[in-house]
Design a protein around this motif. Structure first.
Motif, PDB file in Angstrom:
ATOM      1  N   LYS A 201      17.075-130.831 -75.186  1.00 39.85           N
ATOM      2  CA  LYS A 201      18.350-130.499 -75.815  1.00 39.85           C
ATOM      3  C   LYS A 201      18.592-131.378 -77.043  1.00 39.85           C
ATOM      4  O   LYS A 201      19.038-130.895 -78.083  1.00 39.85           O
ATOM      5  N   GLU A 202      18.316-132.667 -76.918  1.00 37.44           N
ATOM      6  CA  GLU A 202      18.515-133.574 -78.053  1.00 37.44           C
ATOM      7  C   GLU A 202      17.546-133.263 -79.186  1.00 37.44           C
ATOM      8  O   GLU A 202      17.913-133.317 -80.367  1.00 37.44           O
ATOM      9  N   THR A 203      16.305-132.924 -78.838  1.00 36.50           N
ATOM     10  CA  THR A 203      15.315-132.583 -79.864  1.00 36.50           C
ATOM     11  C   THR A 203      15.745-131.347 -80.649  1.00 36.50           C
ATOM     12  O   THR A 203      15.681-131.320 -81.884  1.00 36.50           O
ATOM     13  N   ILE A 204      16.216-130.320 -79.948  1.00 39.12           N
ATOM     14  CA  ILE A 204      16.665-129.088 -80.612  1.00 39.12           C
ATOM     15  C   ILE A 204      17.898-129.357 -81.462  1.00 39.12           C
ATOM     16  O   ILE A 204      18.034-128.836 -82.580  1.00 39.12           O
ATOM     17  N   ALA A 205      18.813-130.181 -80.951  1.00 42.92           N
ATOM     18  CA  ALA A 205      20.025-130.499 -81.715  1.00 42.92           C
ATOM     19  C   ALA A 205      19.679-131.231 -83.009  1.00 42.92           C
ATOM     20  O   ALA A 205      20.240-130.936 -84.070  1.00 42.92           O
ATOM     21  N   LEU A 206      18.744-132.169 -82.944  1.00 40.83           N
ATOM     22  CA  LEU A 206      18.334-132.906 -84.143  1.00 40.83           C
ATOM     23  C   LEU A 206      17.636-131.981 -85.141  1.00 40.83           C
ATOM     24  O   LEU A 206      17.858-132.072 -86.355  1.00 40.83           O
ATOM     25  N   MET A 207      16.783-131.092 -84.647  1.00 39.66           N
ATOM     26  CA  MET A 207      16.098-130.151 -85.537  1.00 39.66           C
ATOM     27  C   MET A 207      17.106-129.251 -86.257  1.00 39.66           C
ATOM     28  O   MET A 207      17.019-129.054 -87.475  1.00 39.66           O
ATOM     29  N   ASN A 208      18.072-128.717 -85.517  1.00 37.95           N
ATOM     30  CA  ASN A 208      19.080-127.850 -86.137  1.00 37.95           C
ATOM     31  C   ASN A 208      19.914-128.601 -87.170  1.00 37.95           C
ATOM     32  O   ASN A 208      20.314-128.042 -88.195  1.00 37.95           O
ATOM     33  N   ALA A 209      20.189-129.880 -86.903  1.00 38.57           N
ATOM     34  CA  ALA A 209      20.949-130.686 -87.865  1.00 38.57           C
ATOM     35  C   ALA A 209      20.168-130.866 -89.156  1.00 38.57           C
ATOM     36  O   ALA A 209      20.722-130.772 -90.261  1.00 38.57           O
ATOM     37  N   ILE A 210      18.864-131.119 -89.039  1.00 38.09           N
ATOM     38  CA  ILE A 210      18.022-131.302 -90.235  1.00 38.09           C
ATOM     39  C   ILE A 210      17.963-130.017 -91.050  1.00 38.09           C
ATOM     40  O   ILE A 210      18.071-130.025 -92.277  1.00 38.09           O
ATOM     41  N   LEU A 211      17.803-128.879 -90.368  1.00 40.54           N
ATOM     42  CA  LEU A 211      17.709-127.601 -91.068  1.00 40.54           C
ATOM     43  C   LEU A 211      19.031-127.205 -91.727  1.00 40.54           C
ATOM     44  O   LEU A 211      19.045-126.504 -92.741  1.00 40.54           O
ATOM     45  N   ALA A 212      20.151-127.664 -91.155  1.00 41.81           N
ATOM     46  CA  ALA A 212      21.465-127.274 -91.676  1.00 41.81           C
ATOM     47  C   ALA A 212      21.933-128.123 -92.840  1.00 41.81           C
ATOM     48  O   ALA A 212      22.879-127.755 -93.538  1.00 41.81           O
ATOM     49  N   VAL A 213      21.290-129.273 -93.081  1.00 48.25           N
ATOM     50  CA  VAL A 213      21.817-130.232 -94.049  1.00 48.25           C
ATOM     51  C   VAL A 213      21.574-129.806 -95.502  1.00 48.25           C
ATOM     52  O   VAL A 213      22.177-130.355 -96.423  1.00 48.25           O
ATOM     53  N   GLU A 214      20.728-128.818 -95.723  1.00 53.60           N
ATOM     54  CA  GLU A 214      20.341-128.446 -97.093  1.00 53.60           C
ATOM     55  C   GLU A 214      21.529-128.016 -97.951  1.00 53.60           C
ATOM     56  O   GLU A 214      21.615-128.364 -99.127  1.00 53.60           O
ATOM     57  N   TYR A 215      22.463-127.276 -97.368  1.00 57.50           N
ATOM     58  CA  TYR A 215      23.522-126.669 -98.175  1.00 57.50           C
ATOM     59  C   TYR A 215      24.900-127.286 -97.932  1.00 57.50           C
ATOM     60  O   TYR A 215      25.910-126.678 -98.279  1.00 57.50           O
ATOM     61  N   ILE A 216      24.974-128.477 -97.341  1.00 57.42           N
ATOM     62  CA  ILE A 216      26.270-129.101 -97.089  1.00 57.42           C
ATOM     63  C   ILE A 216      26.340-130.469 -97.759  1.00 57.42           C
ATOM     64  O   ILE A 216      25.317-131.087 -98.049  1.00 57.42           O
ATOM     65  N   SER A 217      27.556-130.936 -97.995  1.00 51.41           N
ATOM     66  CA  SER A 217      27.775-132.224 -98.653  1.00 51.41           C
ATOM     67  C   SER A 217      27.622-133.370 -97.652  1.00 51.41           C
ATOM     68  O   SER A 217      27.511-133.150 -96.439  1.00 51.41           O
ATOM     69  N   ASN A 218      27.651-134.613 -98.151  1.00 49.29           N
ATOM     70  CA  ASN A 218      27.540-135.775 -97.279  1.00 49.29           C
ATOM     71  C   ASN A 218      28.731-135.879 -96.324  1.00 49.29           C
ATOM     72  O   ASN A 218      28.577-136.292 -95.173  1.00 49.29           O
ATOM     73  N   GLU A 219      29.924-135.515 -96.795  1.00 49.69           N
ATOM     74  CA  GLU A 219      31.104-135.548 -95.927  1.00 49.69           C
ATOM     75  C   GLU A 219      30.957-134.531 -94.791  1.00 49.69           C
ATOM     76  O   GLU A 219      31.271-134.815 -93.630  1.00 49.69           O
ATOM     77  N   GLU A 220      30.467-133.344 -95.127  1.00 49.53           N
ATOM     78  CA  GLU A 220      30.250-132.319 -94.104  1.00 49.53           C
ATOM     79  C   GLU A 220      29.124-132.724 -93.151  1.00 49.53           C
ATOM     80  O   GLU A 220      29.158-132.393 -91.956  1.00 49.53           O
ATOM     81  N   THR A 221      28.141-133.462 -93.677  1.00 49.02           N
ATOM     82  CA  THR A 221      27.052-133.961 -92.825  1.00 49.02           C
ATOM     83  C   THR A 221      27.581-134.940 -91.785  1.00 49.02           C
ATOM     84  O   THR A 221      27.200-134.889 -90.611  1.00 49.02           O
ATOM     85  N   ASN A 222      28.464-135.847 -92.205  1.00 52.45           N
ATOM     86  CA  ASN A 222      29.063-136.798 -91.262  1.00 52.45           C
ATOM     87  C   ASN A 222      29.842-136.073 -90.168  1.00 52.45           C
ATOM     88  O   ASN A 222      29.764-136.433 -88.987  1.00 52.45           O
ATOM     89  N   ALA A 223      30.602-135.048 -90.560  1.00 51.72           N
ATOM     90  CA  ALA A 223      31.374-134.279 -89.578  1.00 51.72           C
ATOM     91  C   ALA A 223      30.448-133.549 -88.610  1.00 51.72           C
ATOM     92  O   ALA A 223      30.708-133.493 -87.392  1.00 51.72           O
ATOM     93  N   MET A 224      29.351-132.990 -89.133  1.00 50.14           N
ATOM     94  CA  MET A 224      28.395-132.292 -88.278  1.00 50.14           C
ATOM     95  C   MET A 224      27.741-133.249 -87.290  1.00 50.14           C
ATOM     96  O   MET A 224      27.577-132.926 -86.100  1.00 50.14           O
ATOM     97  N   CYS A 225      27.373-134.455 -87.752  1.00 52.76           N
ATOM     98  CA  CYS A 225      26.747-135.452 -86.872  1.00 52.76           C
ATOM     99  C   CYS A 225      27.697-135.852 -85.747  1.00 52.76           C
ATOM    100  O   CYS A 225      27.281-135.986 -84.590  1.00 52.76           O
ATOM    101  N   ALA A 226      28.962-136.064 -86.086  1.00 53.63           N
ATOM    102  CA  ALA A 226      29.955-136.438 -85.074  1.00 53.63           C
ATOM    103  C   ALA A 226      30.093-135.339 -84.025  1.00 53.63           C
ATOM    104  O   ALA A 226      30.203-135.613 -82.816  1.00 53.63           O
ATOM    105  N   LYS A 227      30.080-134.089 -84.474  1.00 51.78           N
ATOM    106  CA  LYS A 227      30.207-132.959 -83.542  1.00 51.78           C
ATOM    107  C   LYS A 227      28.984-132.868 -82.626  1.00 51.78           C
ATOM    108  O   LYS A 227      29.108-132.611 -81.418  1.00 51.78           O
TER     109      LYS A 227
END
Length: 247
Positions: A201-227
């Motif tokens: 579960k953690e591996t899949i969550a980390l992979m999805n986070a990496i793939l999603a970071v391309e089109y979001i800002s650093n502020e949105e990245t922090n919010a996504m990581c917290a979630k």
């Protein structure tokens, strides 16, 4: 057409900022740029970028990797012969890796590398006219974290733009998730990422986070990581409760 830093470019454009610069002035040309005579020509579409003092490259979205000398890559061993391994690094051709390109390796003491193994290596030779060549040692002959990675990790491919973004010091993704979710990661400049966390579960969550970071800002990245961290912690707590419940 003449272009400058920050412009959208296409192959054939001439970079006006560095074309005609005297040879005494050292300019480093990165991916997407080639020098022909006194001009610097664009050879792929994207946006001209500059890093002080004199490093230029074309920042574009691409999946086909063009080998660059000195870059770290992740690849898969696809063939082996008497003297070399053939490694798929996502380029137009396989890269070669000598049996002696490992720390402490000799002709008698060969490394234990099998077909299908995932390697983290560095490009020793990269040229338009020569086959790419890899090595798994640094300038002092030490392993320095390179070589065959663990068998129980997960390998996936993303765009080269994502790799450049997550490796940027300004991107908080890896630093934030690294504090909250223990994991091992090998990021190749060729768009291949090897990842290993404590659970699937953690591996899949980390992979999805990496793939999603391309089109979001650093502020949105922090919010996504917290979630993501909150969601994983909640699932862990629910799992503990289920284990403690009597039958």
């Amino acid at each position: 057409m003449k272009v400058k830093v920050g412009d959208v470019v296409v192959p054939g454009d001439i970079v006006d900022d560095i074309s005609g610069v005297k040879t005494e002035t050292k300019c480093i040309l990165g991916p997407g740029l080639r020098r022909y005579s006194e001009n610097v020509i664009v050879c792929k579409s994207g946006i001209i970028r500059k890093k002080n003092p004199n490093t230029y490259w074309v920042d574009g979205h691409q999946r086909r990797y063009i080998p660059v000398r000195g870059e770290s890559v992740v690849g898969v061993v696809v063939n082996k012969s008497v003297e070399i391994f053939k490694v798929d690094i996502g380029a137009s051709e396989f890269a070669s890796l000598s049996y002696t390109a490992f720390e402490g390796a000799t002709k008698k003491n060969r490394p234990d590398v099998k077909l299908g193994d995932v390697l983290f290596a560095k490009l020793k030779v990269a040229s338009m006219d020569m086959e790419a060549e890899l090595e798994c040692v640094d300038s002092r002959g030490k392993q320095a974290g390179m070589g065959v990675v663990a068998d129980d990790g997960f390998l996936f491919t993303c765009s080269i733009n994502v790799v450049r973004k997550i490796l940027s010091p300004k991107c908080p993704l890896l630093k934030t998730l690294g504090r909250e979710v223990p994991h091992e990661i090998a990021v190749g400049m060729n768009g291949k990422v090897w990842l290993k966390a404590r659970t699937t579960k953690e591996t899949i969550a980390l992979m999805n986070a990496i793939l999603a970071v391309e089109y979001i800002s650093n502020e949105e990245t922090n919010a996504m990581c917290a979630k993501i961290v909150k969601s994983l912690q909640r699932r862990d707590q629910e799992g503990i409760c289920e284990l403690k419940m009597p039958r």
